[in-house]
Design a protein around this motif. Structure first.
Motif, PDB file in Angstrom:
ATOM      1  N   SER A 103       0.835  -1.211   0.000  1.00 59.52           N
ATOM      2  CA  SER A 103       0.000   0.000   0.000  1.00 59.52           C
ATOM      3  C   SER A 103       0.866   1.257   0.000  1.00 59.52           C
ATOM      4  N   LEU A 104       2.029   1.194   0.652  1.00 59.88           N
ATOM      5  CA  LEU A 104       2.953   2.329   0.618  1.00 59.88           C
ATOM      6  C   LEU A 104       3.501   2.539  -0.790  1.00 59.88           C
ATOM      7  N   ARG A 105       3.868   1.447  -1.436  1.00 59.89           N
ATOM      8  CA  ARG A 105       4.413   1.534  -2.799  1.00 59.89           C
ATOM      9  C   ARG A 105       3.375   2.147  -3.747  1.00 59.89           C
ATOM     10  N   GLU A 106       2.135   1.716  -3.608  1.00 52.59           N
ATOM     11  CA  GLU A 106       1.082   2.229  -4.478  1.00 52.59           C
ATOM     12  C   GLU A 106       0.819   3.710  -4.214  1.00 52.59           C
ATOM     13  N   ALA A 107       0.833   4.100  -2.947  1.00 50.80           N
ATOM     14  CA  ALA A 107       0.594   5.506  -2.616  1.00 50.80           C
ATOM     15  C   ALA A 107       1.755   6.385  -3.080  1.00 50.80           C
ATOM     16  N   ALA A 108       2.984   5.883  -2.916  1.00 48.02           N
ATOM     17  CA  ALA A 108       4.162   6.669  -3.287  1.00 48.02           C
ATOM     18  C   ALA A 108       4.264   6.884  -4.791  1.00 48.02           C
ATOM     19  N   ALA A 109       3.647   6.004  -5.563  1.00 40.87           N
ATOM     20  CA  ALA A 109       3.719   6.124  -7.020  1.00 40.87           C
ATOM     21  C   ALA A 109       3.153   7.452  -7.505  1.00 40.87           C
ATOM     22  N   GLY A 110       2.228   8.034  -6.746  1.00 39.00           N
ATOM     23  CA  GLY A 110       1.639   9.304  -7.152  1.00 39.00           C
ATOM     24  C   GLY A 110       2.097  10.491  -6.322  1.00 39.00           C
ATOM     25  N   CYS A 111       3.233  10.336  -5.619  1.00 40.12           N
ATOM     26  CA  CYS A 111       3.688  11.401  -4.716  1.00 40.12           C
ATOM     27  C   CYS A 111       4.089  12.658  -5.493  1.00 40.12           C
ATOM     28  N   ARG A 112       3.597  13.815  -5.003  1.00 36.92           N
ATOM     29  CA  ARG A 112       3.941  15.113  -5.593  1.00 36.92           C
ATOM     30  C   ARG A 112       4.390  16.079  -4.489  1.00 36.92           C
ATOM     31  N   ALA A 113       4.940  15.530  -3.414  1.00 40.66           N
ATOM     32  CA  ALA A 113       5.289  16.353  -2.251  1.00 40.66           C
ATOM     33  C   ALA A 113       6.453  17.300  -2.513  1.00 40.66           C
ATOM     34  N   CYS A 114       7.258  17.012  -3.515  1.00 41.32           N
ATOM     35  CA  CYS A 114       8.331  17.933  -3.910  1.00 41.32           C
ATOM     36  C   CYS A 114       8.422  17.917  -5.434  1.00 41.32           C
ATOM     37  N   PRO A 115       9.124  18.850  -6.032  1.00 45.17           N
ATOM     38  CA  PRO A 115       9.136  18.955  -7.499  1.00 45.17           C
ATOM     39  C   PRO A 115       9.886  17.844  -8.228  1.00 45.17           C
ATOM     40  N   LEU A 116      10.565  16.950  -7.517  1.00 47.29           N
ATOM     41  CA  LEU A 116      11.376  15.944  -8.204  1.00 47.29           C
ATOM     42  C   LEU A 116      10.549  14.977  -9.047  1.00 47.29           C
ATOM     43  N   TRP A 117       9.259  14.842  -8.759  1.00 45.39           N
ATOM     44  CA  TRP A 117       8.433  13.935  -9.562  1.00 45.39           C
ATOM     45  C   TRP A 117       8.372  14.398 -11.020  1.00 45.39           C
ATOM     46  N   GLU A 118       8.560  15.706 -11.252  1.00 45.05           N
ATOM     47  CA  GLU A 118       8.517  16.225 -12.617  1.00 45.05           C
ATOM     48  C   GLU A 118       9.744  15.811 -13.417  1.00 45.05           C
ATOM     49  N   ARG A 119      10.836  15.506 -12.716  1.00 41.63           N
ATOM     50  CA  ARG A 119      12.101  15.198 -13.372  1.00 41.63           C
ATOM     51  C   ARG A 119      12.326  13.689 -13.491  1.00 41.63           C
ATOM     52  N   GLY A 120      11.921  12.952 -12.474  1.00 45.27           N
ATOM     53  CA  GLY A 120      12.124  11.505 -12.488  1.00 45.27           C
ATOM     54  C   GLY A 120      11.143  10.794 -13.396  1.00 45.27           C
ATOM     55  N   THR A 121      11.555   9.654 -13.912  1.00 47.95           N
ATOM     56  CA  THR A 121      10.669   8.843 -14.751  1.00 47.95           C
ATOM     57  C   THR A 121       9.537   8.247 -13.935  1.00 47.95           C
ATOM     58  N   GLN A 122       9.851   7.847 -12.696  1.00 47.14           N
ATOM     59  CA  GLN A 122       8.875   7.182 -11.838  1.00 47.14           C
ATOM     60  C   GLN A 122       9.398   7.197 -10.401  1.00 47.14           C
ATOM     61  N   THR A 123       8.493   6.937  -9.466  1.00 49.09           N
ATOM     62  CA  THR A 123       8.904   6.734  -8.083  1.00 49.09           C
ATOM     63  C   THR A 123       9.655   5.414  -7.987  1.00 49.09           C
ATOM     64  N   VAL A 124      10.798   5.440  -7.296  1.00 51.82           N
ATOM     65  CA  VAL A 124      11.556   4.206  -7.063  1.00 51.82           C
ATOM     66  C   VAL A 124      11.439   3.894  -5.575  1.00 51.82           C
ATOM     67  N   PHE A 125      10.541   2.979  -5.261  1.00 52.31           N
ATOM     68  CA  PHE A 125      10.294   2.648  -3.858  1.00 52.31           C
ATOM     69  C   PHE A 125      11.245   1.546  -3.421  1.00 52.31           C
ATOM     70  N   GLY A 126      11.269   1.283  -2.112  1.00 48.55           N
ATOM     71  CA  GLY A 126      12.129   0.238  -1.576  1.00 48.55           C
ATOM     72  C   GLY A 126      11.686  -1.143  -2.012  1.00 48.55           C
ATOM     73  N   GLU A 127      12.554  -2.108  -1.772  1.00 48.48           N
ATOM     74  CA  GLU A 127      12.288  -3.475  -2.228  1.00 48.48           C
ATOM     75  C   GLU A 127      12.998  -4.458  -1.298  1.00 48.48           C
ATOM     76  N   GLY A 128      12.348  -5.572  -1.040  1.00 50.49           N
ATOM     77  CA  GLY A 128      12.982  -6.614  -0.241  1.00 50.49           C
ATOM     78  C   GLY A 128      12.015  -7.254   0.732  1.00 50.49           C
ATOM     79  N   SER A 129      12.573  -7.956   1.688  1.00 48.69           N
ATOM     80  CA  SER A 129      11.787  -8.708   2.653  1.00 48.69           C
ATOM     81  C   SER A 129      10.973  -7.775   3.542  1.00 48.69           C
ATOM     82  N   ALA A 130       9.717  -8.136   3.761  1.00 52.85           N
ATOM     83  CA  ALA A 130       8.834  -7.324   4.591  1.00 52.85           C
ATOM     84  C   ALA A 130       9.140  -7.467   6.076  1.00 52.85           C
ATOM     85  N   ARG A 131       9.913  -8.448   6.446  1.00 50.94           N
ATOM     86  CA  ARG A 131      10.327  -8.625   7.839  1.00 50.94           C
ATOM     87  C   ARG A 131      11.819  -8.904   7.855  1.00 50.94           C
ATOM     88  N   SER A 132      12.586  -7.906   7.533  1.00 53.67           N
ATOM     89  CA  SER A 132      14.032  -8.068   7.410  1.00 53.67           C
ATOM     90  C   SER A 132      14.735  -7.596   8.663  1.00 53.67           C
TER      91      SER A 132
END
Length: 222
Positions: A33-62
């Motif tokens: 749900s965090l990854r899905e919400a972050a995909a549309g983040c516009r909290a700072c202007p960097l979303w205009e420059r980046g191709t996409q949000t790059v969220f974290g990845e890996g084990s959910a209980r690491s």
């Protein structure tokens, strides 16, 4: 510590002022749900420059969560963290230190690639304080969901965002320190900085130090 408390602690580390992504964090979040919400983040202007949000990845209980500064060119294109040359070096160092990346969680303080054009190349630019602060609620939420035993800060931007602006990697690298976000934290250099060392002998020496720092994190896992 609750998600809200972690988020506030992270924002205090980065300083005050400006809009953040806090309002976008879903209630009772999961990594998905965090990854899905972050995909549309516009909290700072960097979303205009980046191709996409790059969220974290890996084990959910690491047991270990590794956090860098921001995605690079290849990460921006693929949408995955630490898949470029620095990520490949990190993989080798983690293996040498006895940490299984498939059981770790990797992410960045800032989730969009900040760059400037130079001919046909996209050259990395360091995120500023406003951009870091805007993005910190995502990282605080990731840490709250994953609940790592050790957070490893890769480079000065990550270390100062999470451990305070006065923290110096050159002085404290490889040492387990207190953190408001996890039971233990450790800071070391970013693997990209090792790749930039022109002298081969110096680069090998720095890689050995990097592996030693990661090995300290592995020992802290018990």
């Amino acid at each position: 510590m609750t998600t809200v408390a972690r988020r506030k602690a992270a924002e205090r580390s980065a300083g005050d002022g400006g809009e953040t992504a806090a309002a976008l964090i879903p209630s009772g979040p999961s990594l998905q749900s965090l990854r899905e919400a972050a995909a549309g983040c516009r909290a700072c202007p960097l979303w205009e420059r980046g191709t996409q949000t790059v969220f974290g990845e890996g084990s959910a209980r690491s047991g270990v969560l590794l956090v860098g500064e921001q995605p690079g060119d290849m990460e921006d294109r693929t949408g995955k963290p630490f898949v470029g040359p620095a990520g490949q070096l990190l993989d080798r160092a983690l293996e040498a230190a006895g940490i299984d990346r498939s059981r770790a969680y990797v992410t960045n303080v800032v989730k969009h690639f900040k760059w400037e054009p130079r001919g046909k190349r996209r050259i990395h630019q360091r995120p500023d304080a406003r951009e870091i602060r805007a993005c910190l609620p995502w990282l605080a939420a990731e840490i709250d969901v994953v609940r790592p035993e050790v957070v490893v800060c890769l480079g000065a931007t990550a270390a100062q965002a999470l451990l305070g602006s006065s923290f110096r990697v050159t002085r404290e690298r490889g040492r387990i320190v207190a953190s408001p976000l996890a039971p233990r934290a450790l800071a070391t250099v970013h693997p990209a900085s090792i790749l930039r060392i022109p002298d081969e002998a110096a680069r090998r020496a720095e890689l050995s130090r990097f592996i030693a720092d990661l090995s300290a994190a592995a020992r802290a896992l018990g």
